[in-house]
Scaffold this motif. Structure first.
Motif, short mmCIF file in Angstrom:
data_model
loop_
_atom_site.label_atom_id
_atom_site.label_comp_id
_atom_site.label_asym_id
_atom_site.label_seq_id
_atom_site.Cartn_x
_atom_site.Cartn_y
_atom_site.Cartn_z
N LEU A 125 8.87 27.24 25.55
CA LEU A 125 8.58 27.30 26.81
C LEU A 125 9.68 27.34 27.70
O LEU A 125 10.71 26.29 27.69
N GLU A 126 9.65 28.13 28.85
CA GLU A 126 10.59 27.86 29.93
C GLU A 126 10.68 26.68 30.84
O GLU A 126 9.63 26.03 30.79
N MET A 127 11.78 26.24 31.09
CA MET A 127 11.74 24.97 31.94
C MET A 127 12.25 24.80 33.24
O MET A 127 12.74 24.01 34.08
N TYR A 128 12.24 26.49 33.96
CA TYR A 128 12.46 26.43 35.29
C TYR A 128 11.35 25.49 36.17
O TYR A 128 10.32 25.55 35.92
N GLY A 129 11.83 24.76 37.00
CA GLY A 129 11.17 23.83 37.77
C GLY A 129 10.90 22.72 37.12
O GLY A 129 10.40 21.71 38.05
N VAL A 130 11.35 22.23 35.96
CA VAL A 130 10.96 21.08 35.31
C VAL A 130 11.72 19.99 36.03
O VAL A 130 12.88 20.00 36.41
N GLY A 131 11.32 18.90 36.30
CA GLY A 131 11.84 17.77 36.99
C GLY A 131 12.14 18.22 38.35
O GLY A 131 12.86 17.58 39.07
N GLY A 132 11.60 19.06 39.23
CA GLY A 132 11.80 19.35 40.51
C GLY A 132 13.02 20.15 40.76
O GLY A 132 13.64 20.74 41.84
N GLN A 133 13.83 20.72 39.60
CA GLN A 133 15.17 21.26 39.42
C GLN A 133 14.62 22.79 39.35
O GLN A 133 13.72 23.25 38.73
N LYS A 134 15.63 23.65 40.25
CA LYS A 134 15.32 25.26 39.73
C LYS A 134 15.39 25.61 38.75
O LYS A 134 14.42 26.45 38.05
N SER A 135 16.24 24.85 37.58
CA SER A 135 16.44 25.27 36.31
C SER A 135 17.02 24.17 35.68
O SER A 135 17.83 23.48 36.32
N ILE A 136 16.89 24.03 34.37
CA ILE A 136 17.66 22.88 33.68
C ILE A 136 18.71 23.25 32.93
O ILE A 136 18.67 24.61 32.18
N HIS A 137 19.85 22.70 32.89
CA HIS A 137 21.17 23.05 32.42
C HIS A 137 21.80 21.73 31.73
O HIS A 137 21.20 20.64 31.77
N GLY A 138 22.68 22.03 30.78
CA GLY A 138 23.06 20.88 29.99
C GLY A 138 23.86 19.77 30.95
O GLY A 138 23.81 18.84 30.25
N ALA A 139 24.01 20.25 31.93
CA ALA A 139 24.85 19.23 32.90
C ALA A 139 23.84 18.43 33.59
O ALA A 139 24.35 17.43 34.25
N SER A 140 22.71 18.76 33.57
CA SER A 140 21.74 17.72 34.18
C SER A 140 21.19 16.61 33.44
O SER A 140 21.88 15.85 33.07
N PHE A 141 19.83 16.85 33.11
CA PHE A 141 19.34 15.66 32.40
C PHE A 141 20.15 15.38 30.91
O PHE A 141 20.38 14.13 30.74
N PRO A 142 20.42 16.39 30.04
CA PRO A 142 20.98 16.01 28.90
C PRO A 142 22.60 15.22 29.03
O PRO A 142 22.62 14.37 28.46
N ALA A 143 23.20 15.44 30.15
CA ALA A 143 24.54 15.09 30.14
C ALA A 143 24.22 13.68 30.98
O ALA A 143 25.07 12.65 30.73
N GLU A 144 23.22 13.69 31.89
CA GLU A 144 23.04 12.11 32.26
C GLU A 144 22.69 11.18 31.47
O GLU A 144 23.13 10.07 31.35
N ILE A 145 21.69 11.70 30.60
CA ILE A 145 21.35 10.86 29.42
C ILE A 145 22.74 10.31 28.51
O ILE A 145 22.66 9.06 28.13
N TRP A 146 23.45 11.35 28.15
CA TRP A 146 24.48 10.98 27.42
C TRP A 146 25.54 10.08 27.85
O TRP A 146 25.84 9.24 27.22
N THR A 147 25.57 10.12 29.18
CA THR A 147 26.66 9.38 29.96
C THR A 147 26.13 8.02 29.90
O THR A 147 26.90 6.89 29.92
N LYS A 148 24.91 7.80 30.43
CA LYS A 148 24.29 6.42 30.38
C LYS A 148 24.23 5.58 29.06
O LYS A 148 24.57 4.40 29.31
N TYR A 149 23.70 6.45 28.17
CA TYR A 149 23.76 5.75 27.10
C TYR A 149 25.28 5.57 26.28
O TYR A 149 25.39 4.30 25.80
N MET A 150 25.97 6.53 26.48
CA MET A 150 27.35 6.01 25.82
C MET A 150 28.14 4.95 26.64
O MET A 150 28.71 4.12 26.02
N LYS A 151 27.68 4.80 27.75
CA LYS A 151 28.50 3.53 28.63
C LYS A 151 27.77 2.35 27.85
O LYS A 151 28.58 1.47 27.75
#
Length: 897
Positions: free
Chosen positions: A745-771
């Motif tokens: 399914l499309e993710m437009y609007g998920v999490g209150g964002q216009k669209s979801i990109h790799g730089a948003s939630f995935p990159a945030e999770i990656w960074t916090k976890y790797m730290k």
């Protein structure tokens, strides 16, 4: 003289004067004449000799009357008594048939000649004879039973069914799962401490090594108790307990007891005492759901059986006597409270130690030292994790790995694995698994709210961490809960990876080069030109896709293909480093076509992706229409982290069963790319993190390389990146995994964002976890790359250094772009908004302060939509296809080519 003669009585005087007849059968012949040898008148014939012509009725036919008359006529008392006895004997003879003497009975009971109570009391002969007969009968029955009853060929399946035990990387127990219904792990006699063996023998059967395996008196007591309705009891030896646990059911019946006795005798003759003892200790129930000493050691002391000490062994032997009443944590019923159980356990523990001293298997001084130290309090019971949370996904990965190994390398069949008894040592780092899970759950809780936004329903995350040096899987995030969400999101899911695939296109261009525009389609390596990151390509929007020889590409229907960039932006003439930095589509779809998509595919395979996860090699193949798992993407990027050395991901280091090592992982690596190729890819991906679409990862605070990825229709988003020590891939998508027809399914609007990109939630999770995962690890830099390849100019590009002015940005519209970008949200990145300018095409190190704006398109939904209207690549858009793997089927992360 005649007057003095006594006259005979009138009528019978002559017969009365004769002696009484003899009880003999016949005294004379039928003619009335006695034979020469016949006795005279005093004879004992039935018919007395009467003289010649004697008539019937003469003497010899008399009875009591004759005897009486004889006495009256002057015969003495002796003769009268003899006559009476003779008469009585005659009557007995007639009553028994012709006078045969009375015979004695074989069993004189009731007793003849005895009266009253004595008549009914058996004689000692009768008692001893009865006992002897019963013993003979029992011995005969035993002999027949031994002939008829055989030791079963196989022990009970339930007694042999075991659980598999899974261990974390550090050797601590992760979970007991799979195999049979009972928590059992069978170990060899050498893995059972000697003090545990003697504790059981001292408490249960001190003559174990001397006896024949049975206890007749104990059996007799048990039979008597059952026959009289009393309390059931075993009265069994260790051998009998082993037979009951291994070959028979647990019923308390005479039939089962008889079988137990017979089989025990035979088992004692065919099995060694050590085999029987090990079998007993491996099949006994110790409480806390633990069957066998290994499971008991873990349940009570969180250690392996071989590490038990003498004090702990003495306590565990007590639990064999009745675990419900000896577990200090309490049992079932009012008699099994923790206080009462602890008191009983201490008493039995102390008594067992004394028994070991009594049978000479422990020194008094050692016993005293153990008692002085105190009762070995067991650990509190652990709540069964079963397969909840991430545990189920981890177990699934480990099982898949060993089942997919070739038999020659130690592979284990599914059937054998289901039988249990394996100790499986994994590569999973407990802390990293927990850190990844907590990070995903924290980001999800903060941003995803299905109650508030309907589009937030069915959001899925998946991730995996792999050690680049050898491929060891350190951590995964498979989904919310393995008992609720059945797809392992870290493994194959059918989700397209988008622009995270572009590094493989670049690797093929550097290694294999682009084809000579003037040469044939299939060209030798020396006709190709290896590409430098400084090479220039046209980054404008909707440019025509061209063949390697410069002609416009057409599909089978004669239609052209015009690739879009994110937001329909045009970047003008742009070098490949900058195109990677901003994830511009048009340069990479053209570069992939110039190199050849088959070469790109081979580069992806060499890096570590699997053939069955790759899409068809259409033009959009270079933009990420393939569906590798998070595990495989992390592993493939790890190949770049090690300067080109590839190692397949693995999750199991060692498998043991019954003390034997069935499999042990051996590190296997192979060269995939030359060092300059891999190091230049790393350098380009560092630029993505420092200046491009992946600036969120700058928060890691150490050198990192990575790539964002988003697919058309905004149906998936990824961030995959690495440091020298750890490579991690995180994905996000939407799918209703409970629906009959699975569809992304499309993710437009998920999490209150216009669209979801790799730089948003995935990159945030990656960074916090790797730290968290790299906390305390040394900070390492990547190697400085050597110069590589030549500056190549793609179609429309020119060696003329004059930059090409990009086209104006498109007019905003309500219609979403078909290729969403990796632009981070304003709250996720401090980067300035993208400008309308781009780097000059000849300056690969240009920083135009644009941290985002490139496309992470992976091609049209439904597999990218082949140029010219051909149907999409397999697996795109909707889950499905392939073979092994979660709810969707499909290739799993361990499949070998």
């Amino acid at each position: 003289m005649s007057g003095n003669r006594r006259k005979p009585p009138q009528g019978r005087g002559r017969r009365a004067a004769q002696p009484p007849p003899s009880p003999g059968r016949r005294a004379a012949s039928r003619g009335g004449q006695a034979p020469p040898s016949a006795p005279g008148p005093e004879g004992h014939g039935r018919r007395a000799v009467q003289g010649h012509g004697a008539a019937p009725g003469a003497p010899g036919h008399g009875g009591r009357a004759e005897a009486r008359r004889a006495a009256q006529s002057g015969g003495g008392r002796r003769r009268a008594a003899a006559a009476a006895a003779s008469a009585q004997g005659a009557r007995r003879g007639r009553g028994r048939g012709r006078g045969v003497p009375e015979r004695k009975r074989f069993i004189d009971y009731p007793r003849a000649g005895k009266y009253g109570v004595r008549r009914w009391l058996p004689s000692w002969k009768l008692v001893s004879g009865t006992c002897f007969g019963f013993f003979a009968l029992m011995m005969g029955a035993l002999g027949i039973g031994l002939l008829l009853v055989d030791v079963p060929n196989d022990e009970l399946a339930a007694a042999q069914a075991q659980k598999n035990v899974y261990y974390w990387k550090d050797g601590s127990q992760m979970v007991v799962a799979g195999g049979g219904d009972q928590n059992r792990q069978i170990v060899g006699i050498n893995e059972i401490p000697e003090h545990m063996r003697w504790a059981a023998i001292a408490a249960e059967n001190e003559t174990f090594y001397e006896d024949s395996g049975v206890d007749p008196m104990g059996i007799a007591r048990a039979v008597f108790k059952m026959a009289t309705g009393g309390e059931t009891q075993s009265g069994s030896t260790i051998t009998q307990q082993y037979v009951k646990n291994s070959y028979l059911d647990q019923s308390q019946t005479l039939t089962r007891k008889a079988k137990e006795l017979l089989i025990s005798i035979k088992v004692g003759g065919v099995k060694s005492k050590d085999e029987i003892l090990a079998g007993y200790l491996n099949t006994g129930y110790y409480g806390r759901g633990a069957y066998g000493i290994q499971a008991a050691a873990q349940a009570y002391y969180h250690k392996d059986a071989k590490n038990l000490d003498a004090s702990e062994s003495a306590f565990l032997s007590a639990t064999l006597n009745g675990p419900n009443l000896y577990d200090p944590q309490g049992g079932v019923g009012s008699a099994a409270t923790p206080e009462k159980n602890l008191k009983r356990a201490k008493a039995r523990w102390s008594w067992t130690l004394d028994r070991e001293v009594a049978i000479g298997r422990m020194d008094k001084s050692k016993r005293d030292a153990i008692k002085a130290k105190g009762f070995p309090d067991p650990e509190k019971p652990k709540k069964s994790t079963e397969l909840k949370g991430q545990t189920g996904y981890l177990v699934q990965l480990a099982d898949n790995y060993i089942k997919n190994l070739p038999a020659s390398e130690g592979g284990i069949s599914e059937r054998s694995l289901d039988q249990g008894g394996y100790r499986i040592h994994t590569t999973f780092d407990k802390k990293k698994v927990q850190q990844l899970q907590k990070t995903v759950e924290a980001v999800k809780k903060k941003n995803i709210d299905p109650e508030k936004r309907d589009v937030d329903k069915y959001v899925q995350f998946g991730g995996a961490s792999v050690r680049p040096q050898d491929g060891a899987i350190q951590a995964i995030y498979g989904g919310e809960d393995a008992v609720k969400h059945f797809t392992n999101n870290a493994d194959y899911t059918g989700v397209q990876v988008g622009s995270t695939f572009k590094p493989f296109v670049m690797a093929a261009a550097m290694r294999d080069g682009v084809r000579d525009p003037k040469g044939p389609e299939v060209q030798a390596p020396d006709m190709r030109t290896k590409v430098s990151p400084k090479s220039v390509y046209n980054g404008n929007n909707k440019i025509k896709l061209r063949n390697y020889d410069g002609t416009v590409w057409h599909d089978k229907d004669g239609r052209e293909w015009h690739q879009k960039n994110d937001g329909n932006e045009s970047r003008g003439m742009i070098n490949l480093r900058t195109a990677m930095q901003y994830s511009v589509n048009t340069p990479f779809i053209q570069l992939g076509w110039d190199v050849g998509t088959e070469k790109v595919k081979q580069a992806a395979l060499d890096a570590g992706l699997t053939k069955d996860s790759l899409a068809r090699t259409t033009p959009t193949f270079s933009l990420g229409t393939s569906q590798p798992s998070a595990i495989r993407m992390a592993s493939a990027y790890g190949t770049f982290a090690t300067s080109g050395t590839q190692a397949d991901p693995y999750s199991v280091t060692k498998v043991e069963r019954k003390g034997e090592v069935r499999y042990e992982h051996k590190r296997v690596t192979k060269p995939a790319f030359d060092r300059p190729v891999a190091d230049n890819i790393t350098s380009m991906l560092e630029t993505v993190v420092q200046k491009g679409t992946g600036t969120t990862a700058k928060g890691l605070g150490r050198p990192a390389a990575g790539k964002t990825g988003t697919t058309d229709g905004n149906k998936s988003a990824w961030f995959t990146g690495y440091t020298p020590q750890l490579s991690t891939s995180v994905g996000m998508w939407r799918v209703n995994d409970k629906a009959k027809s699975q569809k992304f399914l499309e993710m437009y609007g998920v999490g209150g964002q216009k669209s979801i990109h790799g730089a948003s939630f995935p990159a945030e999770i990656w960074t916090k976890y790797m730290k968290q995962a790299l906390k305390g690890a040394p900070i390492k830099k990547f190697p400085v790359p050597e110069p590589i390849g030549e500056k190549v100019y793609g179609d429309g590009a020119s060696p003329d250094p004059t930059p090409t002015k990009p086209s104006a940005p498109p007019t905003p519209s309500d219609e979403p772009s078909q290729t969403p970008s990796d632009k981070p949200s304003e709250t996720e990145s401090p980067s300035p908004s993208p400008s309308n300018t781009s780097c000059p095409p000849f300056d690969p190190n240009c920083d135009d302060n644009q941290d985002n704006g490139g496309s992470d398109s992976g091609g049209a939904d439904g597999g990218g939509g082949d140029p010219g209207g051909n149907t999409g690549d397999p697996g795109g858009g909707d889950p499905g296809g392939g073979d092994q793997g979660g709810i969707f089927g499909g290739p799993n992360s361990y499949r070998r080519e």
